[in-house]
Design an enzyme around this catalytic site. Structure first.
Site, short mmCIF file in Angstrom:
data_model
loop_
_atom_site.label_atom_id
_atom_site.label_comp_id
_atom_site.label_asym_id
_atom_site.label_seq_id
_atom_site.Cartn_x
_atom_site.Cartn_y
_atom_site.Cartn_z
N LYS A 163 -49.23 -124.54 21.65
CA LYS A 163 -47.72 -124.74 22.13
C LYS A 163 -47.13 -123.34 22.72
O LYS A 163 -47.70 -122.62 21.39
CB LYS A 163 -46.99 -125.24 20.68
CG LYS A 163 -45.67 -124.80 20.87
CD LYS A 163 -44.94 -125.17 19.69
CE LYS A 163 -44.77 -123.59 19.32
NZ LYS A 163 -43.38 -122.35 20.15
N PRO A 164 -46.34 -123.03 23.29
CA PRO A 164 -45.76 -121.91 23.57
C PRO A 164 -44.65 -121.61 23.43
O PRO A 164 -43.99 -122.30 22.42
CB PRO A 164 -45.81 -121.58 25.07
CG PRO A 164 -46.17 -123.10 25.42
CD PRO A 164 -46.96 -123.78 24.64
N SER A 186 -45.27 -114.12 14.35
CA SER A 186 -45.00 -112.84 12.86
C SER A 186 -46.26 -113.70 11.80
O SER A 186 -46.31 -114.70 11.33
CB SER A 186 -44.10 -113.44 13.05
OG SER A 186 -43.08 -114.45 12.38
N GLU A 233 -53.69 -113.97 13.61
CA GLU A 233 -53.13 -112.71 14.74
C GLU A 233 -51.76 -112.49 14.70
O GLU A 233 -50.42 -113.39 15.00
CB GLU A 233 -53.34 -113.15 15.87
CG GLU A 233 -55.16 -113.16 16.20
CD GLU A 233 -55.80 -112.35 16.19
OE1 GLU A 233 -55.13 -110.94 16.46
OE2 GLU A 233 -57.11 -112.22 16.68
N CYS A 251 -47.15 -105.36 19.28
CA CYS A 251 -47.90 -106.14 17.53
C CYS A 251 -47.93 -104.53 17.23
O CYS A 251 -48.28 -104.23 16.15
CB CYS A 251 -48.72 -107.20 17.64
SG CYS A 251 -49.82 -106.90 18.48
N GLU A 295 -41.42 -104.50 10.21
CA GLU A 295 -41.97 -104.81 12.21
C GLU A 295 -39.88 -104.56 11.97
O GLU A 295 -39.37 -106.18 12.52
CB GLU A 295 -42.31 -106.20 12.33
CG GLU A 295 -43.16 -106.00 14.03
CD GLU A 295 -43.69 -107.39 14.57
OE1 GLU A 295 -43.27 -108.45 13.67
OE2 GLU A 295 -44.47 -107.16 14.74
P1 NAP Z 1 -42.93 -116.30 15.36
O1 NAP Z 1 -41.44 -115.97 15.54
O2 NAP Z 1 -44.29 -115.93 14.58
O3 NAP Z 1 -43.81 -117.63 16.35
C1 NAP Z 1 -44.93 -117.82 17.35
C2 NAP Z 1 -45.06 -119.24 17.49
O4 NAP Z 1 -45.25 -119.66 16.41
C3 NAP Z 1 -43.68 -119.18 18.29
O5 NAP Z 1 -44.74 -120.27 19.49
C4 NAP Z 1 -43.27 -120.02 17.14
O6 NAP Z 1 -42.49 -121.04 18.39
C5 NAP Z 1 -43.59 -120.49 16.61
N1 NAP Z 1 -43.53 -120.93 15.47
C6 NAP Z 1 -42.33 -120.87 14.69
N2 NAP Z 1 -41.61 -121.38 13.61
C7 NAP Z 1 -43.44 -121.80 13.39
C8 NAP Z 1 -43.68 -122.92 12.77
N3 NAP Z 1 -43.04 -123.17 10.79
N4 NAP Z 1 -44.71 -123.43 12.59
C9 NAP Z 1 -45.10 -123.45 13.59
N5 NAP Z 1 -45.16 -123.06 14.49
C10 NAP Z 1 -44.17 -122.33 14.87
O7 NAP Z 1 -42.95 -115.06 16.93
P2 NAP Z 1 -42.77 -114.18 17.64
O8 NAP Z 1 -41.12 -113.69 17.49
O9 NAP Z 1 -42.57 -115.36 18.81
O10 NAP Z 1 -43.77 -113.62 18.52
C11 NAP Z 1 -43.07 -112.14 17.57
C12 NAP Z 1 -44.76 -112.07 16.24
O11 NAP Z 1 -45.60 -111.64 17.02
C13 NAP Z 1 -44.83 -110.27 16.23
O12 NAP Z 1 -44.83 -110.11 14.67
C14 NAP Z 1 -45.96 -109.84 16.15
O13 NAP Z 1 -46.06 -108.25 15.91
C15 NAP Z 1 -46.49 -110.82 17.02
N6 NAP Z 1 -47.72 -110.44 17.33
C16 NAP Z 1 -49.35 -109.95 16.93
C17 NAP Z 1 -50.12 -109.78 17.79
C18 NAP Z 1 -51.02 -110.21 17.47
O14 NAP Z 1 -52.60 -109.88 18.67
N7 NAP Z 1 -51.55 -110.12 16.11
C19 NAP Z 1 -49.43 -110.02 19.44
C20 NAP Z 1 -48.71 -110.73 19.67
C21 NAP Z 1 -48.02 -110.87 18.97
P3 NAP Z 1 -41.17 -120.70 18.70
O15 NAP Z 1 -40.02 -119.75 19.03
O16 NAP Z 1 -40.67 -121.69 20.64
O17 NAP Z 1 -40.07 -121.35 17.49
#
Ligand code: NAP
Length: 476
Positions: free
Chosen positions: A179-180, A233, A254, A288, A385
């Protein structure tokens, strides 16, 4: 400009075909312009069931293929991805707003290289320890596919994240449902289509599009998956872990990061300034490993703040398709409001906005490169963050102070000139905990470059998509 919807964005990709799923219609927006890039149908939990069932059905055939067969298909996928590089760059730029230069020089070639890597890795799954450990029994450990992998990815590097999640699983013989992020599904869908063209069997690589709260939860908590791997996140990661735990799924997370950037008193100041700007602005700070907390020796502090202010002022913000652009927009206006809110609250917590701190009056979700100096250790912008083009700066007086300050992960600045400086540094670097000190490759070439730092990780640090099985006695 509205780009015509193409067949591969019908909605999801299930069992080797584009599927118009049963959820609401959704528009993918170009954050640089606010224009609609594509419109597609989102998946529902029922569509997740269909995708997982198709991955389950396809699993034995793919897991049973020889490593050479899997490797050949994945190598073909790498070649096809290279052939479609321009299409992938265009999709990535239009759905994320990142500079085309970044997508063309980093995201897409990096993804192709990683696919190639995993094509080779498919042939290197090893077994271990065949021996007679007890009497007339022969024992061995062999690696085999864990099963159906559920994966959830963020929007900041959509193609790369998909590759990092899906390719190790495919190499190991697993089938996948990914799921992207709802904001950025396009390149993941294209990757799945190319995988089918390359010969990945139907059902092995499925994509369900939709919001995390319903489709993501349905996938991570699905009883018929074997592994859940998530990048995103930290708060969402906790939720994913909780729903995956209901069925005892193996889970890999991650998560978010907040990399410090330590500048010692003997650093090359000019190089440190360039590195801090590049490290904090990479991908508009939506990284990140972005170096967002500069911790600077008192002796250099004022010059460092003045220097980053000056260099930030020269960063070109604008049209991602312009070759001179360094900084694209934030991913959405909602995300920009979050970043702006944190910056606006900073002065109330002791911070001093030295440059930036506002959005230009243009369409799209742009935000100016921002430096906040004098931040206190317990202020929101230093602690949490931000995920935007914001560098926070505070000073330290001695090395003990510098080591104590980043109580969370560290990206340390590595000066490059002079053996004396390097010798001094290696002793200093050794004081940081190695388990929280990631590799640092900040270079001097402005926002073209990339830092690799540290982000919270959980569970398996290694690929969780194979498992070891002990057999005794062996029938090998
Ligand atoms: P996010 O809000 O946590 O969302 C990540 C993914 O999870 C999205 O596909 C999102 O879907 C989904 N999601 C949201 N709520 C969910 C739930 N309750 N159950 C299951 N899936 C759920 O993160 P983001 O805003 O997309 O990305 C930014 C974050 O990613 C930052 O904190 C960054 O540091 C982190 N990151 C970490 C790494 C690493 O390698 N450690 C790499 C890249 C990014 P929807 O958005 O479609 O709702």
């Amino acid at each position: 400009m509205t780009v015509t919807v193409s067949a591969n964005v019908a909605g999801s990709w299930i069992n080797g075909a584009a599927v118009v799923t049963r959820g609401a219609r959704h528009q993918v927006i170009n954050p640089a312009t606010g224009d609609v890039v594509a419109e597609l149908a989102l998946a529902t939990p029922a569509d997740v069931d269909t995708a997982v069932a198709s991955a389950r059905t396809a699993l034995p055939g793919w897991a049973g293929a020889t490593p050479a067969e899997r490797s050949a298909v994945l190598a073909k996928l790498a070649a096809l991805t290279a052939e479609h590089a321009d299409e992938l760059v265009a999709e990535e730029v239009s759905q994320t707003g990142k500079p085309a230069r970044l997508a063309r020089e980093f995201d897409v070639p990096g993804s192709i290289d990683n696919i190639d890597f995993f094509a080779g890795a498919a042939r290197h799954l090893e077994g271990k320890a065949t021996a007679e450990y007890s009497g007339d029994h022969t024992s061995s450990v062999r690696r085999e596919a864990v099963g159906v992998v559920a994966t959830i990815t963020p929007w900041n590097y959509p193609l790369q994240m998909a590759v990092w999640k899906v390719l190790p699983a495919l190499a190991a013989g697993c089938s996948v449902v990914i799921k992207p992020a709802e904001l950025t599904p396009l390149t993941t869908l294209t990757l799945a289509r190319l995988a089918s063209e390359a010969g990945v069997p139907d059902g092995v690589f499925n994509v369900v599009t939709g919001a995390g709260g319903d489709v993501g939860t349905a996938l991570a908590g699905h009883r018929d998956v074997d592994v859940v791997t998530f990048t995103g996140s930290t708060p969402v990661g906790r939720k994913v872990m909780a729903v995956a735990a209901v069925h005892g799924h193996r889970t890999q997370l991650e998560l978010g990061g907040k990399a410090p950037f330590v500048v010692f008193d003997d650093a090359d100041l000019d190089a440190a300034i360039q590195g801090a700007v590049a490290g904090s602005l990479i991908n508009t700070g939506q990284d990140c490993t972005a170096a967002t907390r500069a911790i600077v020796a008192r002796e250099l502090y004022d010059d460092f703040v003045a220097g980053v202010r000056e260099v930030m002022g020269k960063v070109v913000v604008g049209d991602p398709n312009d070759e001179d652009t360094d900084l694209g927009p934030l991913i959405s206006t909602a995300h920009r409001a979050k970043v702006a809110g944190m910056v606006e609250r900073a002065p109330g917590q002791g911070g001093r906005v030295v440059t930036g701190g506002s959005a230009p009056n243009v369409p799209g979700s742009f935000y100016r490169p921002t430096v906040i100096a004098d931040v206190s250790e317990d202020s929101e912008v230093y602690r949490d963050e931000i995920f935007g083009p914001v560098l926070t700066v505070r000073s330290f007086t001695d090395d003990d102070d510098a080591v104590r300050r980043p109580t969370t992960p560290i990206t340390a600045w590595r000066p490059r000139r002079g053996p004396a400086t390097s010798t001094a540094l290696s002793g200093r670097l050794g004081r940081f905990r190695p388990d929280v000190c990631g590799s640092t490759t900040t270079s001097r070439s402005s926002a073209r470059c990339r830092t690799a730092g540290w982000a919270h990780r959980d569970s398996a640090r290694t690929c969780p998509t194979t498992r070891s099985r002990s057999t005794s006695p062996s029938s090998m």
